[in-house]
Motif scaffolding. Structure first.
Motif, PDB file in Angstrom:
ATOM      1  N   MET A   1       0.851  -1.183   0.000  1.00 38.30           N
ATOM      2  CA  MET A   1       0.000   0.000   0.000  1.00 38.30           C
ATOM      3  C   MET A   1       0.885   1.230   0.000  1.00 38.30           C
ATOM      4  N   THR A   2       0.606   2.167  -0.881  1.00 39.27           N
ATOM      5  CA  THR A   2       1.404   3.384  -0.965  1.00 39.27           C
ATOM      6  C   THR A   2       0.877   4.439  -0.008  1.00 39.27           C
ATOM      7  N   ASN A   3       1.800   5.233   0.502  1.00 39.18           N
ATOM      8  CA  ASN A   3       1.413   6.356   1.350  1.00 39.18           C
ATOM      9  C   ASN A   3       0.983   7.516   0.467  1.00 39.18           C
ATOM     10  N   LEU A   4      -0.162   8.069   0.772  1.00 34.34           N
ATOM     11  CA  LEU A   4      -0.676   9.197   0.014  1.00 34.34           C
ATOM     12  C   LEU A   4      -0.054  10.491   0.526  1.00 34.34           C
ATOM     13  N   PRO A   5       0.046  11.517  -0.316  1.00 39.43           N
ATOM     14  CA  PRO A   5       0.610  12.794   0.138  1.00 39.43           C
ATOM     15  C   PRO A   5      -0.299  13.438   1.182  1.00 39.43           C
ATOM     16  N   PRO A   6       0.273  14.286   2.064  1.00 42.30           N
ATOM     17  CA  PRO A   6      -0.544  14.926   3.102  1.00 42.30           C
ATOM     18  C   PRO A   6      -1.729  15.705   2.535  1.00 42.30           C
ATOM     19  N   SER A   7      -1.604  16.264   1.337  1.00 42.08           N
ATOM     20  CA  SER A   7      -2.697  17.039   0.754  1.00 42.08           C
ATOM     21  C   SER A   7      -3.907  16.163   0.432  1.00 42.08           C
ATOM     22  N   HIS A   8      -3.720  14.842   0.408  1.00 43.43           N
ATOM     23  CA  HIS A   8      -4.828  13.924   0.133  1.00 43.43           C
ATOM     24  C   HIS A   8      -5.770  13.791   1.328  1.00 43.43           C
ATOM     25  N   TYR A   9      -5.247  13.972   2.526  1.00 46.14           N
ATOM     26  CA  TYR A   9      -6.028  13.779   3.737  1.00 46.14           C
ATOM     27  C   TYR A   9      -6.754  15.070   4.113  1.00 46.14           C
ATOM     28  N   PRO A  10      -7.981  14.939   4.605  1.00 46.21           N
ATOM     29  CA  PRO A  10      -8.725  16.143   4.989  1.00 46.21           C
ATOM     30  C   PRO A  10      -8.115  16.789   6.231  1.00 46.21           C
ATOM     31  N   ASN A  11      -8.292  18.095   6.351  1.00 43.64           N
ATOM     32  CA  ASN A  11      -7.858  18.800   7.555  1.00 43.64           C
ATOM     33  C   ASN A  11      -8.950  18.600   8.604  1.00 43.64           C
ATOM     34  N   ILE A  12      -8.762  17.609   9.435  1.00 42.27           N
ATOM     35  CA  ILE A  12      -9.762  17.210  10.427  1.00 42.27           C
ATOM     36  C   ILE A  12     -10.101  18.368  11.368  1.00 42.27           C
ATOM     37  N   GLY A  13      -9.088  19.109  11.794  1.00 44.93           N
ATOM     38  CA  GLY A  13      -9.321  20.237  12.701  1.00 44.93           C
ATOM     39  C   GLY A  13     -10.222  21.292  12.084  1.00 44.93           C
ATOM     40  N   SER A  14      -9.984  21.616  10.819  1.00 46.42           N
ATOM     41  CA  SER A  14     -10.823  22.609  10.135  1.00 46.42           C
ATOM     42  C   SER A  14     -12.256  22.121   9.986  1.00 46.42           C
ATOM     43  N   LEU A  15     -12.424  20.847   9.708  1.00 47.65           N
ATOM     44  CA  LEU A  15     -13.779  20.292   9.577  1.00 47.65           C
ATOM     45  C   LEU A  15     -14.519  20.319  10.919  1.00 47.65           C
ATOM     46  N   GLY A  16     -13.806  20.075  12.005  1.00 48.76           N
ATOM     47  CA  GLY A  16     -14.409  20.184  13.336  1.00 48.76           C
ATOM     48  C   GLY A  16     -14.797  21.619  13.652  1.00 48.76           C
ATOM     49  N   GLU A  17     -13.933  22.571  13.283  1.00 47.97           N
ATOM     50  CA  GLU A  17     -14.244  23.987  13.482  1.00 47.97           C
ATOM     51  C   GLU A  17     -15.458  24.402  12.659  1.00 47.97           C
ATOM     52  N   ASP A  18     -15.574  23.866  11.437  1.00 47.53           N
ATOM     53  CA  ASP A  18     -16.738  24.170  10.597  1.00 47.53           C
ATOM     54  C   ASP A  18     -18.031  23.759  11.296  1.00 47.53           C
ATOM     55  N   LEU A  19     -18.029  22.566  11.894  1.00 42.57           N
ATOM     56  CA  LEU A  19     -19.218  22.086  12.596  1.00 42.57           C
ATOM     57  C   LEU A  19     -19.566  23.014  13.755  1.00 42.57           C
ATOM     58  N   VAL A  20     -18.578  23.407  14.532  1.00 42.42           N
ATOM     59  CA  VAL A  20     -18.829  24.283  15.683  1.00 42.42           C
ATOM     60  C   VAL A  20     -19.347  25.644  15.208  1.00 42.42           C
ATOM     61  N   ALA A  21     -18.750  26.193  14.153  1.00 38.60           N
ATOM     62  CA  ALA A  21     -19.200  27.489  13.627  1.00 38.60           C
ATOM     63  C   ALA A  21     -20.648  27.404  13.165  1.00 38.60           C
ATOM     64  N   GLN A  22     -21.008  26.328  12.480  1.00 35.79           N
ATOM     65  CA  GLN A  22     -22.395  26.151  12.021  1.00 35.79           C
ATOM     66  C   GLN A  22     -23.347  26.047  13.204  1.00 35.79           C
ATOM     67  N   TRP A  23     -22.931  25.306  14.234  1.00 38.83           N
ATOM     68  CA  TRP A  23     -23.781  25.157  15.417  1.00 38.83           C
ATOM     69  C   TRP A  23     -23.948  26.497  16.131  1.00 38.83           C
ATOM     70  N   LEU A  24     -22.861  27.247  16.283  1.00 42.25           N
ATOM     71  CA  LEU A  24     -22.962  28.555  16.926  1.00 42.25           C
ATOM     72  C   LEU A  24     -23.937  29.455  16.171  1.00 42.25           C
TER      73      LEU A  24
END
Length: 189
Positions: A1-24
């Motif tokens: 299995m090949t390792n994917l570049p970091p840009s392939h993975y989602p920014n989990i922290g930003s997605l969590g912040e998006d949820l909090v901003a929407q809830w606020l």
């Protein structure tokens, strides 16, 4: 299995912040800044909740009193207080997988981290002096995530808000208003 570049993975922290901003926003808050950065650090979300546009009356000793009671005679002078009941909150969002080592991010908010957030808030207020008369507080949001195909554990009914993005399920599990107190020094600018 090949390792994917970091840009392939989602920014989990930003997605969590998006949820909090929407809830606020859904609970009446206005997001005025996201990821505010300065030399001291970063604040994930800065939100404002406006007051009711109430007036207060000046009492006999010249001190500002509480919100105008309805039984006061009309000759008491009123003072418009546009920001008297407005709140500015500096929100630290911790997005973690279930069973994280740091109690969902709570133990990562050390006194040193709190001081950095407080200094950064002071810089923000120096840059936006029109917000300086708002009441301020520091809130913490705990967001859990897991891959959508591995949905187990906490149910959506227990979460304050949920979202899905990039193959992950996010749950706002806890929102802690006034999670810590710091003095904001407006002379940092």
């Amino acid at each position: 299995m090949t390792n994917l570049p970091p840009s392939h993975y989602p920014n989990i922290g930003s997605l969590g912040e998006d949820l909090v901003a929407q809830w606020l926003q859904s609970t009446g808050w206005v997001i005025i800044h996201r990821r505010f950065c300065c030399r001291w650090g970063e604040i994930d979300i800065i939100a404002e909740h406006a007051g009711g546009g109430e007036e207060i009356r000046r009492w006999g000793d010249g001190e500002i009193g509480e919100t105008t009671p309805t039984n006061l005679p009309p000759h008491y002078p009123t003072l418009p207080m546009a920001h008297a009941h407005s709140i500015l909150t500096f929100v630290e969002v911790k997005t973690r997988s279930l069973g994280s080592w740091d109690a969902g991010g709570r133990s990562a908010i050390t006194p040193q981290k709190q001081a950095k957030i407080s200094r950064t808030a002071g810089i923000f207020l120096a840059q936006y002096p029109e917000k300086a008369d708002y009441s301020c507080r520091f809130d913490v949001a705990i967001v859990y995530y897991q891959e959508s195909k591995k949905m187990t554990g906490v149910t959506a009914q227990e979460a304050l808000a949920t979202s899905s993005a990039a193959g992950y399920q996010f749950r706002l599990q806890e929102y802690i208003p006034a999670a810590f107190d710091c003095l904001i020094d407006n002379d940092n600018g």
